[in-house]
Design an enzyme around this catalytic site. Structure first.
Site, PDB file in Angstrom:
ATOM      1  N   VAL A  52       0.805  -1.336   0.154  1.00  0.00           N
ATOM      2  CA  VAL A  52       0.105   0.070  -0.092  1.00  0.00           C
ATOM      3  C   VAL A  52       0.796   1.387   0.027  1.00  0.00           C
ATOM      4  CG1 VAL A  52      -2.084  -0.947   1.128  1.00  0.00           C
ATOM      5  CG2 VAL A  52      -0.029  -0.015   2.510  1.00  0.00           C
ATOM      6  N   TYR A  53       2.074   1.080   0.153  1.00  0.00           N
ATOM      7  CA  TYR A  53       2.935   2.454   0.034  1.00  0.00           C
ATOM      8  C   TYR A  53       2.966   3.112  -1.235  1.00  0.00           C
ATOM      9  CZ  TYR A  53       5.062   0.811   4.737  1.00  0.00           C
ATOM     10  OH  TYR A  53       5.434   0.412   5.872  1.00  0.00           O
ATOM     11  N   GLY A  54       2.528   4.230  -1.245  1.00  0.00           N
ATOM     12  CA  GLY A  54       2.319   4.939  -2.576  1.00  0.00           C
ATOM     13  C   GLY A  54       1.320   4.274  -3.495  1.00  0.00           C
ATOM     14  N   GLY A  56       1.147   1.399  -4.065  1.00  0.00           N
ATOM     15  CA  GLY A  56       1.908   0.200  -5.164  1.00  0.00           C
ATOM     16  C   GLY A  56       3.134   1.004  -5.830  1.00  0.00           C
TER      17      GLY A  56
END
Length: 327
Positions: A52-54, A56
């Site tokens: 979920v960081y950015g 993907g």
């Protein structure tokens, strides 16, 4: 950089990890490339990310840089799954979601496997044995080499780790638990850390600099280019700007002055060398910030400094941690 075993496993990782929370969002490809190169050249191996960081983009950017800059065999890539952008359900620990998320992560990362795959958080809506079965499948299928959890409280970690050790069949031992831990947030010492040490699970502290506050940058003002000045991240920093935190920040600054070093190095060395800790995860805005953090490799805090910092930051733990016979 010194390498440490991750929990009671044969996996060895650098004792400082590189975080990618802001990659693909606030950290562009150029700055990310500079960070990765500086980290690798310093002997760093552990790189932490999540699906979920950015949205993907952090995983995708990491995959692009590994292909161009650093041999895949030189890195320990850790990612997480289980967080979902759903206002009605923040976490999904179902086997179907987790394995699909892992496949998507591998595609973005451009690799056949991740070295460490972690469940991002405990999902109360899914039986724990189903969530853990996803870890077993990931490891036995070769898509992940080791497995762990993140943001599990003490009883959740103890239950998960014990289940994996005691259940019949081929079960994957939990190698890691990723939790926030710093001089400003010592809550894991109450139950999580004792459980991790007892069960052979290595702790990977996130936000080891107290969300940046322990560097001293907020002592007198809020720098315009800091997270505290960001509309998105200011609520993340604000809880650590109170009077109690200020006393701890001042103590760290005093220790740094006495040791002729920086507050960043003092705060990072303190958490890096706590019992049960394997590798604090550092998130930097640019390569200069990261290089400053990596310079902690040569610092070991004197016992009297550690004790003073322990005292000024000691959390209040009473019943049932306190000896009940003295109450």
């Amino acid at each position: 950089m010194e390498q440490r075993h991750l929990g009671r496993t044969g996996l060895r990782v650098s004792r400082i990890g590189l975080g990618t929370l802001t990659w693909g969002r606030d950290t562009d490809e150029h700055d990310a490339a500079d960070q990765m190169k500086a980290f690798w050249e310093a002997g760093g191996t552990l790189i932490d990310t999540a699906d979920v960081y950015g949205g993907g983009e952090a995983e995708y950017l990491l995959g692009q840089l590994v292909e161009r800059l650093v041999p895949r065999r030189d890195l320990i890539i850790a990612t997480k799954a289980g967080s979902v952008p759903d206002p009605y359900r923040r976490f999904d620990g179902s086997r179907g979601h987790l394995l699909a998320a892992l496949d998507a992560s591998l595609e973005r990362l451009g690799t056949d496997y991740v070295d460490l795959w972690q469940i991002h958080a405990f999902d109360t809506g899914t039986p724990l044995e189903e969530t853990l079965h996803a870890l077993d499948i990931a490891v036995t299928s070769g898509r992940a080499r080791y497995a762990g959890v993140s943001n599990f409280c003490g009883w959740q970690l103890a239950k998960a780790a014990t289940w994996q050790l005691a259940s019949p069949g081929i079960r994957t031992r939990l190698a890691s638990s990723q939790m926030e831990y710093s001089l400003l947030q010592r809550g894991v010492e109450r139950e999580v850390l004792p459980a991790a040490i007892d069960l052979g699970v290595g702790l990977l502290p996130s936000s080891p600099l107290g969300r940046g506050v322990l560097t001293g940058k907020y002592r007198h003002t809020t720098p315009p280019d800091s997270r505290g000045a960001s509309e998105l991240l200011a609520p993340f920093v604000e809880p650590y700007l109170d009077e109690a935190a200020s006393r701890i920040v001042d103590a760290v600054a005093t220790a740094a002055e006495g040791l002729a070093t920086t507050s960043l190095e003092v705060a990072l060395a303190w958490v890096r060398d706590r019992p049960g800790v394997v590798a604090p995860i550092i998130g930097a805005r640019n390569a200069q910030q990261l290089t400053a953090a990596l310079s902690v490799e040569s610092l070991s805090l004197p016992d009297e400094i550690c004790q003073a910092l322990d005292d000024v930051s000691a959390p209040v733990h009473r019943y049932p941690d306190q000896d009940w016979s003295t109450l």
